[in-house]
Design a protein around this motif. Structure first.
Motif, short mmCIF file in Angstrom:
data_model
loop_
_atom_site.label_atom_id
_atom_site.label_comp_id
_atom_site.label_asym_id
_atom_site.label_seq_id
_atom_site.Cartn_x
_atom_site.Cartn_y
_atom_site.Cartn_z
N ILE A 188 39.41 -7.12 30.82
CA ILE A 188 39.81 -5.89 31.44
C ILE A 188 38.30 -4.91 31.28
O ILE A 188 37.31 -5.40 30.52
N VAL A 189 38.18 -3.94 32.30
CA VAL A 189 37.15 -3.14 32.14
C VAL A 189 37.46 -1.71 31.63
O VAL A 189 38.31 -1.34 32.10
N MET A 190 36.63 -1.29 30.89
CA MET A 190 36.74 0.08 30.25
C MET A 190 35.67 0.91 30.65
O MET A 190 34.41 0.42 30.36
N LYS A 191 35.83 1.95 31.24
CA LYS A 191 34.74 2.76 31.50
C LYS A 191 34.83 4.28 30.87
O LYS A 191 36.07 4.81 30.84
N PHE A 192 33.75 4.77 30.23
CA PHE A 192 33.79 5.88 29.53
C PHE A 192 32.74 6.77 30.28
O PHE A 192 31.54 6.31 30.25
N GLY A 193 33.13 7.90 30.62
CA GLY A 193 32.12 9.33 31.22
C GLY A 193 31.34 10.01 30.14
O GLY A 193 31.69 9.53 28.89
N GLY A 194 30.29 10.60 30.76
CA GLY A 194 29.49 11.29 29.87
C GLY A 194 30.22 11.93 28.71
O GLY A 194 29.50 11.97 27.59
N THR A 195 31.09 12.72 28.75
CA THR A 195 31.67 13.47 27.63
C THR A 195 32.20 12.84 26.56
O THR A 195 32.35 13.10 25.59
N SER A 196 32.72 11.36 27.15
CA SER A 196 33.27 10.59 25.93
C SER A 196 32.45 9.78 25.28
O SER A 196 32.76 9.18 24.40
N ALA A 205 32.34 0.38 37.42
CA ALA A 205 33.40 -0.16 36.77
C ALA A 205 34.19 -0.85 37.43
O ALA A 205 34.76 -2.07 37.44
N VAL A 206 34.59 -0.23 38.69
CA VAL A 206 35.80 -0.83 39.49
C VAL A 206 35.16 -2.18 40.44
O VAL A 206 35.68 -3.22 40.44
N ALA A 207 33.80 -2.28 40.69
CA ALA A 207 33.39 -3.24 41.12
C ALA A 207 33.11 -4.34 40.18
O ALA A 207 33.38 -5.58 40.65
N LEU A 208 32.80 -4.15 39.00
CA LEU A 208 32.89 -5.29 38.16
C LEU A 208 34.27 -5.87 37.86
O LEU A 208 34.54 -6.96 37.74
N ALA A 209 35.30 -4.87 37.73
CA ALA A 209 36.52 -5.44 37.64
C ALA A 209 36.91 -6.24 38.64
O ALA A 209 37.41 -7.47 38.54
N ALA A 210 36.62 -5.96 40.01
CA ALA A 210 36.86 -6.75 41.27
C ALA A 210 35.98 -8.15 40.96
O ALA A 210 36.56 -9.37 41.38
N ALA A 211 34.87 -8.05 40.75
CA ALA A 211 34.06 -9.44 40.67
C ALA A 211 34.42 -10.14 39.41
O ALA A 211 34.43 -11.42 39.70
N LEU A 212 34.89 -9.66 38.39
CA LEU A 212 35.26 -10.33 37.27
C LEU A 212 36.84 -10.66 37.31
O LEU A 212 37.23 -11.40 36.39
N LYS A 213 37.27 -10.50 38.40
CA LYS A 213 38.87 -10.44 38.63
C LYS A 213 39.77 -9.99 37.39
O LYS A 213 40.43 -10.66 36.84
N ALA A 214 39.32 -8.84 37.03
CA ALA A 214 39.97 -8.35 35.81
C ALA A 214 41.29 -7.85 36.16
O ALA A 214 41.84 -7.69 37.35
N GLU A 215 42.16 -7.94 34.98
CA GLU A 215 43.35 -7.61 35.08
C GLU A 215 43.69 -6.09 35.47
O GLU A 215 44.59 -5.50 36.24
N LYS A 216 42.62 -5.13 34.89
CA LYS A 216 42.76 -3.78 35.02
C LYS A 216 41.55 -2.92 34.87
O LYS A 216 40.59 -3.74 34.07
#
Ligand code: ASP
Ligand code: MG
Length: 403
Positions: free
Chosen positions: A4-12, A157-168
């Motif tokens: 899974i790929v988790m992405k956290f933005g600046g405020t987080s 984040a999305v590009a890594l998810a695609a490249a790593l065939k992540a579940e979400k």
């Protein structure tokens, strides 16, 4: 093992405490038996601060050096987050964009990801470590650091998810999902449980800042299930996917709006035997983004073409048109500022005629003049006076039953 790929933005990730919180949250996911990649933005308003520093040196700093500068923001976060994992008893490796194998085109400040060489990430993940990756950055073929445009960490984040065939791919942010409209301005705006890629793409392009448009495009093309959710709660957030179950037969799923729009009208001598290509090629060569275009040619009046632009490119447009008056062959120009764009978006429009008519009727009842219109299969945008923006958005949101 699923990834899974988790992405956290600046405020987080704005403070060390929040960074530790991010690590804890990721540890919970890993305990479910997942390989976990975490993509982070720069802390808080760091990117803005860096932009400010550059502005103090030069009004037009070299773009290559801007990328060099801006990429440092995310690098601070990845190192701190990797330290937080270690402190909590877990192994993690931080990666800059180039270390993560993210190769982009050579377009400074707004590069697209071309490919990702995942071997190093795979190796680290397979050893059971967390992979912490800097968002918003990559490297071009000749080794220059590039950045992906403001908000570009979502795309990493999305590009890594695609490249790593992540579940979400989960985008953690300071709001708890995608809303029918901006709740700060529109009464009764509420969180959507789900939205389609196409609808989300329209909303993102229309200024809903919650997701980087290229991230949505990438998710759609690679069928990555994407979720927008709050970093401060366990609520499920909004799922963005291909097919969405129809909610209460809603034709419109969201209302977007954007101030700071200007209308330019270019009038030609009669008869008009030039080509619209002249003017729009000239603007394109000068990298000016033109949005809605309306042409008017009639027997009675002088031919003209109007188009909308962002107000902040007005001076540049004025200069480009003046400099190319001969070549474009127009007679006069007229500029109107202080306008806004209001749009309704929904896949249900495809199969429902009369959506535009209804929209104009709603605006007419609120006595809001419509200055320009543009439509796509799932979107209708109107340009209205800036002072009527909120009123229009509220009227449409209400009339389409979104509240
Ligand atoms: N730090 C970058 C920005 O502020 C990228 C991002 O946060 O997505 O635009
Ligand atoms: Mg963002």
């Amino acid at each position: 093992m699923e990834t899974i790929v988790m992405k956290f933005g600046g405020t987080s990730v704005a403070t060390p405490e929040k960074i530790i919180g991010v690590a804890k949250r990721a540890i919970k996911e890993k305990e479910q038996g997942k390989r976990v990649v975490i993509v982070v933005s720069a802390m808080g308003k760091t990117t803005d601060t860096l932009l400010g520093l550059a502005a103090e040196i030069s009004a037009e700093p070299p773009k290559r050096e801007m990328d060099m500068l801006l990429a440092t923001g995310e690098q601070v976060t990845i190192s701190l987050l990797a330290m937080a994992f270690k402190q909590l008893g877990h192994e993690a490796v931080s990666f800059t964009g180039w270390q993560a194998g993210i190769e982009t085109e050579s377009v400074p400040r707004n590069a697209r990801i071309e490919q990702i060489h995942t071997d190093r990430l795979e190796a680290v993940l397979n050893s059971g470590f967390f992979a912490v990756v800097a968002g918003f950055q990559g490297v071009d073929r000749i080794g220059n650091i590039t950045t992906l445009g403001r908000g570009g960490s979502d795309t990493t984040a999305v590009a890594l998810a695609a490249a790593l065939k992540a579940e979400k791919c989960d985008i953690y942010t300071d709001v708890d999902g995608v809303y029918t409209s901006d709740p700060r301005f529109v009464n009764g705006a509420r969180k959507l449980e789900q939205i389609s890629y196409d609808e989300m793409l329209e909303l993102a392009n229309l200024g809903a800042g919650v997701l980087h448009p290229r991230a949505v495009e990438f998710a759609k093309n690679n069928n990555v299930p994407l979720t927008v959710r709050a970093s401060y709660s366990d609520e499920p957030g909004t799922i963005i996917q291909e097919v969405v179950t129809v909610e209460k037969n809603l034709i419109v799923r969201g209302v977007a709006f954007e101030p700071g729009i200007a209308r330019v009208t270019v009038t030609y001598n009669k008869p008009f035997n030039g080509s619209l290509a002249n003017i729009f090629m000239t603007l394109a060569e000068n990298h000016i983004d033109v949005d809605i275009i309306v042409q008017s040619i009639s027997e009675e009046f002088q031919p003209s073409v109007s188009f909308s632009i962002k107000e902040d490119s007005l001076e540049e447009v004025r200069r480009v048109l003046d400099d190319n008056k001969e070549a474009i062959g127009f007679k006069s120009t007229e500029f109107e500022v202080g306008l806004a764009k209001v749009s309704i978006v929904g896949s249900g429009m495809v199969s429902n005629p009369g959506v535009a008519a209804r929209m104009f009727d709603i605006l007419r009842m609120s006595e809001i003049p419509v200055k320009m219109v543009s439509t796509s299969e799932i979107k209708i945008s109107v340009v209205v006076p800036g002072g009527d923006m909120e009123k229009s958005a509220n009227a449409l949101h209400e009339a389409y039953g979104l509240g």
